[in-house]
Design a protein around this motif. Structure first.
Motif, PDB file in Angstrom:
ATOM      1  N   UNK B  42      -5.476  -7.975  -3.764  1.00  0.00           N
ATOM      2  CA  UNK B  42      -5.969  -8.604  -2.537  1.00  0.00           C
ATOM      3  C   UNK B  42      -6.528  -9.993  -2.845  1.00  0.00           C
ATOM      4  N   UNK B  43      -6.301 -10.945  -1.980  1.00  0.00           N
ATOM      5  CA  UNK B  43      -6.944 -12.251  -2.128  1.00  0.00           C
ATOM      6  C   UNK B  43      -7.347 -12.769  -0.754  1.00  0.00           C
ATOM      7  N   UNK B 142       1.202   3.799   7.568  1.00  0.00           N
ATOM      8  CA  UNK B 142       0.770   2.491   8.076  1.00  0.00           C
ATOM      9  C   UNK B 142      -0.677   2.137   7.747  1.00  0.00           C
ATOM     10  N   UNK B 143      -1.478   3.140   7.399  1.00  0.00           N
ATOM     11  CA  UNK B 143      -2.886   2.846   7.127  1.00  0.00           C
ATOM     12  C   UNK B 143      -3.040   2.296   5.714  1.00  0.00           C
ATOM     13  N   UNK B 144      -3.575   1.084   5.618  1.00  0.00           N
ATOM     14  CA  UNK B 144      -3.595   0.397   4.339  1.00  0.00           C
ATOM     15  C   UNK B 144      -4.537   1.060   3.329  1.00  0.00           C
ATOM     16  N   UNK B 145      -5.659   1.612   3.790  1.00  0.00           N
ATOM     17  CA  UNK B 145      -6.578   2.213   2.820  1.00  0.00           C
ATOM     18  C   UNK B 145      -5.978   3.489   2.218  1.00  0.00           C
ATOM     19  N   UNK B 146      -5.217   4.235   3.032  1.00  0.00           N
ATOM     20  CA  UNK B 146      -4.554   5.435   2.514  1.00  0.00           C
ATOM     21  C   UNK B 146      -3.430   5.032   1.551  1.00  0.00           C
ATOM     22  N   UNK B 148      -3.216   2.422  -0.306  1.00  0.00           N
ATOM     23  CA  UNK B 148      -3.791   1.955  -1.585  1.00  0.00           C
ATOM     24  C   UNK B 148      -4.108   3.143  -2.489  1.00  0.00           C
ATOM     25  N   UNK B 217      -2.672 -10.917   2.957  1.00  0.00           N
ATOM     26  CA  UNK B 217      -3.664 -11.187   1.913  1.00  0.00           C
ATOM     27  C   UNK B 217      -3.458 -10.355   0.644  1.00  0.00           C
ATOM     28  N   UNK B 218      -2.221 -10.282   0.189  1.00  0.00           N
ATOM     29  CA  UNK B 218      -1.914  -9.548  -1.040  1.00  0.00           C
ATOM     30  C   UNK B 218      -0.946 -10.383  -1.861  1.00  0.00           C
TER      31      UNK B 218
END
Lengths: 351, 299
Positions: B42-43, B142-146, B148, B217-218
Motif C-alpha cells: 500500500x502507498x 471484493x472486500x479488500x481487508x479479507x 489481504x 493505492x497499491x
C-alpha cells in the motif's frame, strides 16, 4: 501506406482542450471574484471535497473547469498534493467555535439555545422569474435581534455525557504532530479513526448522500436523530517556532452529530465534519458513521464500502477512464469467446 | 527564527512534480515491492494532474524514477500516439526535462497501459505498468481487508475454483487479459490487463517491472529473473491469443499480437498492435530482438 492517419494524437488533444476552453472564454480576476462572492455554497462544497481551505483558489478552479465539480476538485487536489505540511493546528473544540447555526432535533430546547442562523430550510422555493424579465432580485435586509446570540455554544454531547446518556469514548493520547494524515498514508482497514473522519470530510457530497440515504431509509441498522448540527467558524491556532500560539485565521466548518437509541441502554453517536458549510453531507456522513459499527462486510454501511466508494476524485476518474481505448483487453476476451464458440460447435456437430 | 527559515524558497512545483516526501515514500515502497515479488504494497498515492484511473499509479512510479538523463516511452494499448499516451508523455517531459522516444530499444523507462512491447527489454530498462485493479482476488472476494488476509495465507483456492468452473462450463479458461499469475512461487498477482500473449514476457525477464495502481493505492513488482507462472492445471495448458497466423494489413508482418479492424463487409483486417514496431517493419528497419518469432514464444 503509412501509420500517418493515427499519428495525430498530440495535435488532437491540444485542439480538444482548446474547444472546451473556448466555451468559457477569458478567465479574469473579476470573474473569479464574482464566483467566490456569488456561489458560497458551491465554494464550500469544493473546498471540503478538496480538503483545501482556499476560497479564491476554489473559485479559480470552478472558473477554469467551467463548473465541472470533479474537474475543479482534481485541479485543487493536484495542487494541494505538492504543498508541504508545515503545521498541525490545535484541536478545534465545540465550545470555542464561533457558531452561526446550531440546531438539535433531539430536544425542543438545548442548553445554549437553538440558533437558526442562515438557512433556506423554511423558504418557499419559488423561482425568481422576474430576474429573467429584467428586474433584479434584492434580498430583504436582515433585522437585528433584540439581543445578540452568544458567539460560542457548549457541546450538547458533553451535557449528555454528564447525564450518563452517552458512552464517552476513551481517548488515546496522540501527539499533535503525529496525527495520522490520510493524504500522506494509505487508507487501510480496519481504518484509524482519524482516517475515517478525514475520508468522510473529503468525500463526495452526492455519494455520501446516496449511501447515507439508503441507511436512513432502512438499509442500515440504526435510525438517526440529529443531536446537534453546527455551522461555525473555527480559529486555526498554530504554533510559532518560538513557541507562542496564534490564530492564522478562521475557517468555516460544519459538523453533525446524530444519535440512535438502539443499543445497550445508551445513546450511540455518529459524527461527521467538513470544511465549509455543507449540512446534507455532514448529516448523511454522520448517519454512515453511526451505522458502521458491526455492519456486515460488503454492505453499503460497512466502513470499507462507503469510504472507498464516496472518494470523489477516485470514483469520478475511474468512471471517465472507460472513455479510454480498451481494445487490447477486448481483443483478448474476444479470442477466448471465439475459441469457446468453435469448441462448442465442434462438440455439437455429431448430434 | 521565522517560518521562512524552515522552508525552501517557493517554487511552482518540485522537479518531476512530486515533492520529496512523496518520492521518498515511492522509493521505499518500490524497494519493498522488489524485495517481496508480487506482493502488493500500500502507498499513499498523491493526486497528480491527470484523472484517477488514467495512469496515475504508473505516472507516480515514472516521476519517481525519471531523471534528466532518462529516455521515456509511453504506450497505451500498444500505441505511442493514442491520446492518453501522448498526454502522459508530454506531462513527464514537461516536468522532468527527460528525453522522449517512441522506440522501445532506445527507452530507459517505458510506462505502459495494457501491453508489453514486442521487442525484448534489457537489464537497463524499467517497465512501468499502469494497473487499474491490482487485486487478483477481487472477482472472488471484493472486500479488500479479507483479500489481504487471503494473500497472507496464500489462500488461492477460490481462484483455482473459478478457473476450474470456467473449464467445466465452456471448455476453456475464459480469462482474457490480466491472467492471474503466481510470482516467485508465492504471491498471485494480476499482471495488469496485458493480453495473455504478454504474460510470458515477464517470466525470468532481464528487466524490472513495476506495477502501480494509483487509484487503488497499491504497487507491486516483478524483479529481474523472477518466475511468473500463469495459473494453469497440469492437463490444461496456458494458451496465448491465437494471433500467430494473422497478417498485418499495412506491413504484412505475421506472428505478433494484432489489433482487429472490423470492415464494412463483415470481415476483419488486422494491424500490428505495437505501433512503433509496426512503423519499423513498414520502413524495412530491423527491429530489436523479439520475444515471439512467427507466433512462437522464444525466451
Amino acid at each position: 501506406m503509412a501509420y500517418v492517419a493515427t499519428r495525430g494524437g498530440e495535435r488532437a488533444i491540444e485542439q480538444a482542450e482548446r474547444l472546451y476552453r473556448a466555451q468559457m472564454g477569458e478567465i479574469t480576476p473579476a470573474r473569479v471574484a464574482e464566483i467566490e462572492r456569488a456561489l458560497p455554497s458551491l465554494i464550500d462544497r469544493v473546498m471540503g471535497e478538496a480538503s483545501l481551505y482556499a476560497p479564491d483558489l476554489a473559485a479559480l478552479a470552478l472558473a477554469q473547469s467551467g463548473g465541472d465539480l470533479y474537474e475543479a476538485l482534481l485541479l485543487l487536489r493536484a495542487w494541494r498534493s505538492t504543498q508541504p505540511r508545515l503545521q498541525i493546528a490545535a484541536p478545534v473544540t465545540q465550545g470555542r467555535m464561533l457558531t452561526h447555526r446550531r440546531i438539535s432535533a433531539a430536544f425542543k430546547d438545548i442548553p445554549g439555545g437553538q440558533i437558526l442562523g442562515p438557512t433556506l430550510d423554511y423558504s418557499h422555493r419559488l423561482l425568481a422569474t422576474e430576474v429573467v424579465q429584467g428586474k433584479s432580485f434584492t434580498p430583504v435586509p436582515v433585522e437585528k435581534a433584540a439581543r445578540p446570540a452568544p458567539a460560542c455554544h457548549p457541546s450538547l454531547a458533553e451535557w449528555q455525557k454528564a447525564q450518563g446518556l452517552v458512552e464517552a469514548p476513551t481517548l488515546a493520547p496522540v501527539d499533535r504532530d503525529a496525527i495520522p494524515d490520510l493524504t500522506k498514508e494509505p487508507l487501510l482497514f480496519p481504518a484509524k479513526r482519524a482516517h475515517t473522519l478525514q475520508s468522510l470530510a473529503r468525500a463526495d457530497t452526492g455519494g455520501v448522500l446516496a449511501l447515507g440515504y439508503s441507511a436512513m431509509r432502512g438499509y442500515g441498522n440504526a435510525h438517526p436523530t440529529v443531536n446537534e448540527l453546527r455551522l461555525s467558524e473555527a480559529e486555526v491556532i498554530v504554533r510559532h517556532p518560538n513557541g507562542t500560539e496564534f490564530s492564522a485565521g478562521r475557517v468555516k466548518t460544519s459538523q453533525a452529530e446524530v444519535v440512535t437509541t438502539r443499543g445497550q441502554g445508551k445513546l450511540r453517536l455518529g459524527f461527521c465534519a467538513t470544511l465549509g458549510w455543507n449540512e446534507v453531507k455532514t448529516i448523511a456522513g454522520a448517519t454512515l458513521d453511526l451505522n458502521a459499527a458491526g455492519a456486515p462486510k460488503g454492505s453499503p454501511v460497512n466502513e470499507e464500502f462507503f469510504l472507498y466508494h464516496t472518494e470523489p476524485v477516485e470514483s469520478s476518474g475511474f468512471c471517465i477512464h472507460f472513455k479510454l481505448p480498451h481494445y487490447v483487453t477486448f481483443q483478448s476476451s474476444l479470442d477466448a469467446l471465439r475459441d469457446a464458440k468453435a469448441q462448442r460447435n465442434k462438440t455439437e456437430e455429431p448430434a | 527564527m521565522s517560518l521562512d527559515t524552515l522552508t525552501r524558497p517557493w517554487k511552482a512545483f518540485s522537479y518531476g512534480f512530486l515533492d520529496a516526501s512523496a518520492k521518498r515514500e515511492m522509493r521505499r515502497k518500490i524497494l519493498k515491492a522488489i524485495a517481496v515479488p508480487g506482493c502488493q504494497m500500500p502507498y499513499a498515492s498523491r493526486e497528480v494532474p491527470i484523472a484517477r484511473g488514467w495512469g496515475t499509479g504508473g505516472l507516480q512510479a515514472t516521476l519517481t524514477l525519471v531523471n534528466p538523463g532518462s529516455v521515456v516511452k509511453v504506450i497505451d494499448q500498444g500505441a505511442d500516439d493514442s491520446v492518453n499516451a501522448a498526454s502522459i508523455r508530454r506531462f513527464i517531459a514537461r516536468v522532468s526535462g527527460a528525453a522522449t522516444t517512441l522506440d522501445t530499444v532506445q527507452a530507459t523507462i517505458i510506462q505502459s497501459r495494457h501491453r508489453v512491447p514486442e521487442e525484448k527489454l534489457r537489464a537497463d530498462q524499467v517497465l512501468v505498468l499502469q494497473v487499474p485493479n491490482p487485486e487478483p482476488l477481487r472477482p472472488v472476494e471484493p472486500n479488500m481487508s479479507v483479500a489481504r488476509q487471503m494473500h497472507a495465507d496464500a489462500d488461492y483456492g477460490r481462484m483455482w475454483l473459478q478457473l476450474y468452473e470456467q473449464i467445466v462450463r465452456v471448455g476453456r479458461v475464459m480469462q482474457g487479459a490480466s491472467y492471474p499469475s503466481l510470482v516467485n512461487g508465492r504471491h498471485v498477482m494480476t499482471p495488469s490487463p496485458i493480453p495473455r500473449w504478454d504474460v510470458p514476457k515477464l517470466n525470468m525477464a532481464k528487466h524490472l517491472t513495476i506495477l502501480s495502481a494509483g487509484r487503488e493505492k497499491r504497487l507491486f513488482a516483478v524483479p529481474p529473473f523472477t518466475r511468473v507462472e500463469p495459473l494453469v492445471f497440469d492437463d490444461v495448458p496456458y494458451r496465448v491469443e491465437d494471433h500467430a497466423g494473422l497478417t498485418c494489413r499495412r506491413s504484412g508482418a505475421r506472428g505478433v499480437f494484432m489489433n482487429e479492424i472490423p470492415q464494412e463487409d463483415g470481415t476483419s483486417q488486422h494491424e500490428v498492435s505495437d505501433s512503433q514496431l509496426g512503423v519499423k517493419l513498414l520502413n524495412g528497419e530491423e527491429p530489436g530482438e523479439m520475444w515471439y518469432r512467427d507466433g512462437v514464444f522464444r525466451p
